[in-house]
Write a protein that holds these residues in place. Structure first.
Motif, short mmCIF file in Angstrom:
data_model
loop_
_atom_site.label_atom_id
_atom_site.label_comp_id
_atom_site.label_asym_id
_atom_site.label_seq_id
_atom_site.Cartn_x
_atom_site.Cartn_y
_atom_site.Cartn_z
N VAL A 1 2.59 6.57 -7.03
CA VAL A 1 1.62 7.37 -7.52
C VAL A 1 1.99 8.78 -7.32
CG1 VAL A 1 -0.76 8.41 -7.11
CG2 VAL A 1 -0.42 5.84 -7.19
N LEU A 2 2.76 9.06 -6.09
CA LEU A 2 3.17 10.38 -5.85
C LEU A 2 4.59 10.82 -6.42
CD1 LEU A 2 2.73 10.64 -2.01
CD2 LEU A 2 1.15 11.99 -3.75
N THR A 3 5.03 9.81 -6.94
CA THR A 3 6.49 9.98 -7.48
C THR A 3 6.44 9.97 -9.09
OG1 THR A 3 7.50 8.94 -5.69
CG2 THR A 3 8.75 9.18 -7.67
N LEU B 1 4.46 16.92 -5.30
CA LEU B 1 3.93 15.51 -5.11
C LEU B 1 5.13 14.59 -4.88
CD1 LEU B 1 1.05 15.00 -7.61
CD2 LEU B 1 0.78 15.25 -4.98
N PHE B 2 6.28 14.95 -5.79
CA PHE B 2 7.50 13.75 -5.60
C PHE B 2 8.03 14.15 -4.31
CE2 PHE B 2 11.95 13.65 -6.33
CZ PHE B 2 12.19 12.35 -7.23
N ILE B 3 8.43 15.24 -3.78
CA ILE B 3 8.86 15.62 -2.42
C ILE B 3 7.99 14.83 -1.58
CG2 ILE B 3 9.45 17.18 -0.69
CD1 ILE B 3 10.36 19.05 -3.13
N THR C 1 0.82 -1.16 0.06
CA THR C 1 -0.23 -0.03 0.02
C THR C 1 0.93 1.18 -0.07
OG1 THR C 1 -1.73 -1.14 1.22
CG2 THR C 1 -1.99 1.28 1.09
N LEU C 2 1.97 1.36 0.87
CA LEU C 2 2.66 2.42 0.72
C LEU C 2 3.49 2.54 -0.45
CD1 LEU C 2 3.90 4.69 2.54
CD2 LEU C 2 5.42 3.23 3.59
N PHE C 3 3.93 1.43 -0.75
CA PHE C 3 4.65 1.38 -2.21
C PHE C 3 3.90 2.07 -3.44
CE2 PHE C 3 5.53 -0.48 -6.14
CZ PHE C 3 7.00 -0.15 -6.33
N ILE D 1 8.41 12.21 -12.61
CA ILE D 1 9.44 11.25 -13.65
C ILE D 1 8.75 11.42 -14.90
CG2 ILE D 1 10.30 9.08 -14.12
CD1 ILE D 1 11.09 10.36 -11.33
N ILE D 2 7.45 11.16 -15.09
CA ILE D 2 6.96 11.43 -16.72
C ILE D 2 7.01 12.93 -17.19
CG2 ILE D 2 4.73 11.26 -18.00
CD1 ILE D 2 3.92 9.16 -16.08
#
Length: 97
Positions: free
Chosen positions: A31-33, A74-76, A24-26, A37-38
């Motif tokens: 989803v946040l990372t 979101l990434f951070i 779940t955390l993964f 990247i895209i």
């Protein structure tokens, strides 16, 4: 790419310390990372260069500029959540042999 390498090493270290990965955390971390990247890999993904009207093109560029901070935020947040999970797991579990 360096951050992705560090996160991959982090998940590998966690797999050595625990018998299960918190999927779940993964998924939340993924989803946040992934938007950033895209965004980095395909910088013109939200920019339609076929626009003929200059005003529409300017609005599209302005929209893209507004989305950049959201993607980085979101990434951070994803990296901070992973770091908290990593530290808690490392402190809580002894090394498995």
């Amino acid at each position: 790419m360096i951050v992705l390498l560090l996160v991959t090493i982090g998940y590998w270290l966690l797999s050595k310390r625990t018998d299960k990965t918190n999927w779940t955390l993964f998924a939340i971390h993924f989803v946040l990372t992934i938007p950033t990247i895209i965004y980095l890999k395909f910088p013109s993904i939200l920019l339609d260069v076929q626009l003929t009207d200059q005003n529409e093109l300017i609005r599209a560029i302005e929209f893209r500029i507004k989305v950049i901070p959201v993607a980085w935020t979101l990434f951070i947040v994803g990296q901070i959540l992973f770091l908290i999970y990593f530290i808690r797991t490392i402190k809580a579990k002894p090394i498995m042999t």
